[in-house]
Scaffold this motif. Structure first.
Motif, PDB file in Angstrom:
ATOM      1  N   GLN A  41       0.873  -1.279  -0.026  1.00 32.42           N
ATOM      2  CA  GLN A  41      -0.078   0.032   0.013  1.00 32.42           C
ATOM      3  C   GLN A  41       0.934   1.205   0.082  1.00 32.42           C
ATOM      4  O   GLN A  41       0.449   2.417   0.035  1.00 32.42           O
ATOM      5  CB  GLN A  41      -0.890   0.174   1.269  1.00 32.42           C
ATOM      6  N   GLN A  73      -4.585  -8.760  -2.361  1.00 32.41           N
ATOM      7  CA  GLN A  73      -4.939  -7.467  -2.334  1.00 32.41           C
ATOM      8  C   GLN A  73      -4.852  -6.830  -3.934  1.00 32.41           C
ATOM      9  O   GLN A  73      -5.861  -6.141  -4.115  1.00 32.41           O
ATOM     10  CB  GLN A  73      -4.049  -6.599  -1.374  1.00 32.41           C
ATOM     11  N   LYS A  74      -3.984  -7.002  -4.543  1.00 29.51           N
ATOM     12  CA  LYS A  74      -3.633  -6.501  -5.893  1.00 29.51           C
ATOM     13  C   LYS A  74      -4.750  -7.207  -6.677  1.00 29.51           C
ATOM     14  O   LYS A  74      -5.547  -6.352  -7.468  1.00 29.51           O
ATOM     15  CB  LYS A  74      -2.196  -6.878  -6.413  1.00 29.51           C
ATOM     16  N   LYS A  76      -7.805  -8.006  -5.880  1.00 34.10           N
ATOM     17  CA  LYS A  76      -8.878  -7.709  -5.359  1.00 34.10           C
ATOM     18  C   LYS A  76      -9.235  -6.338  -5.993  1.00 34.10           C
ATOM     19  O   LYS A  76     -10.229  -5.968  -6.523  1.00 34.10           O
ATOM     20  CB  LYS A  76      -8.973  -7.806  -3.854  1.00 34.10           C
ATOM     21  N   GLU A  77      -8.364  -5.678  -5.714  1.00 34.40           N
ATOM     22  CA  GLU A  77      -8.344  -3.969  -6.397  1.00 34.40           C
ATOM     23  C   GLU A  77      -8.449  -4.098  -7.919  1.00 34.40           C
ATOM     24  O   GLU A  77      -9.400  -3.242  -8.517  1.00 34.40           O
ATOM     25  CB  GLU A  77      -7.012  -3.287  -6.065  1.00 34.40           C
ATOM     26  N   GLU A  81     -11.784  -2.993 -10.134  1.00 31.65           N
ATOM     27  CA  GLU A  81     -11.817  -1.949 -11.176  1.00 31.65           C
ATOM     28  C   GLU A  81     -12.165  -2.623 -12.412  1.00 31.65           C
ATOM     29  O   GLU A  81     -13.109  -1.869 -13.094  1.00 31.65           O
ATOM     30  CB  GLU A  81     -10.306  -1.483 -11.208  1.00 31.65           C
ATOM     31  N   GLN A 103       0.948  -2.847 -10.766  1.00 30.79           N
ATOM     32  CA  GLN A 103       1.167  -2.847  -9.300  1.00 30.79           C
ATOM     33  C   GLN A 103       2.303  -3.430  -8.651  1.00 30.79           C
ATOM     34  O   GLN A 103       2.547  -3.383  -7.523  1.00 30.79           O
ATOM     35  CB  GLN A 103      -0.190  -3.427  -8.682  1.00 30.79           C
TER      36      GLN A 103
END
Length: 105
Positions: A41, A73-74, A76-77, A81, A103
């Protein structure tokens, strides 16, 4: 010959013992997971300290139960999107690939 054999056996035993000592405790696993998430993050300074404190205080569950790995997490993001853009098929695959590569850098 016997000396060489004994030395080899002793070296193997010492190596196996050292590997057993390196098993991470739950707290070490939690620290590693929280640190990876803070890094993914790009948190710095006070924001990172606060995040790490909150992450480490949540010790009621195992790290895997309470938090996602940086890769998860990547995903999920990027997935969220792609959903916002209502992408599907090859367009979604291309978007996800590009998003995850951006990312990862």
């Amino acid at each position: 010959m016997k000396t060489v054999l004994m030395m080899a056996l002793l070296a193997g035993f010492v190596g196996a013992t050292a590997a057993a000592d390196k098993a991470m405790t739950p707290q070490q696993q939690r620290m590693t997971t929280c640190n990876q998430q803070a890094t993914s993050q790009t948190l710095k300074g006070d924001a990172r300290k606060t995040y790490m404190s909150n992450c480490l205080k949540n010790s009621q569950s195992t790290p895997a139960e309470k938090s996602l790995t940086p890769q998860q997490q990547k995903m999920k993001e990027c997935n969220a999107e792609a959903g916002k853009q209502t992408l599907s098929g090859d367009a979604r695959k291309t978007f996800m690939s590009n998003c995850l590569q951006k990312q990862a850098r």
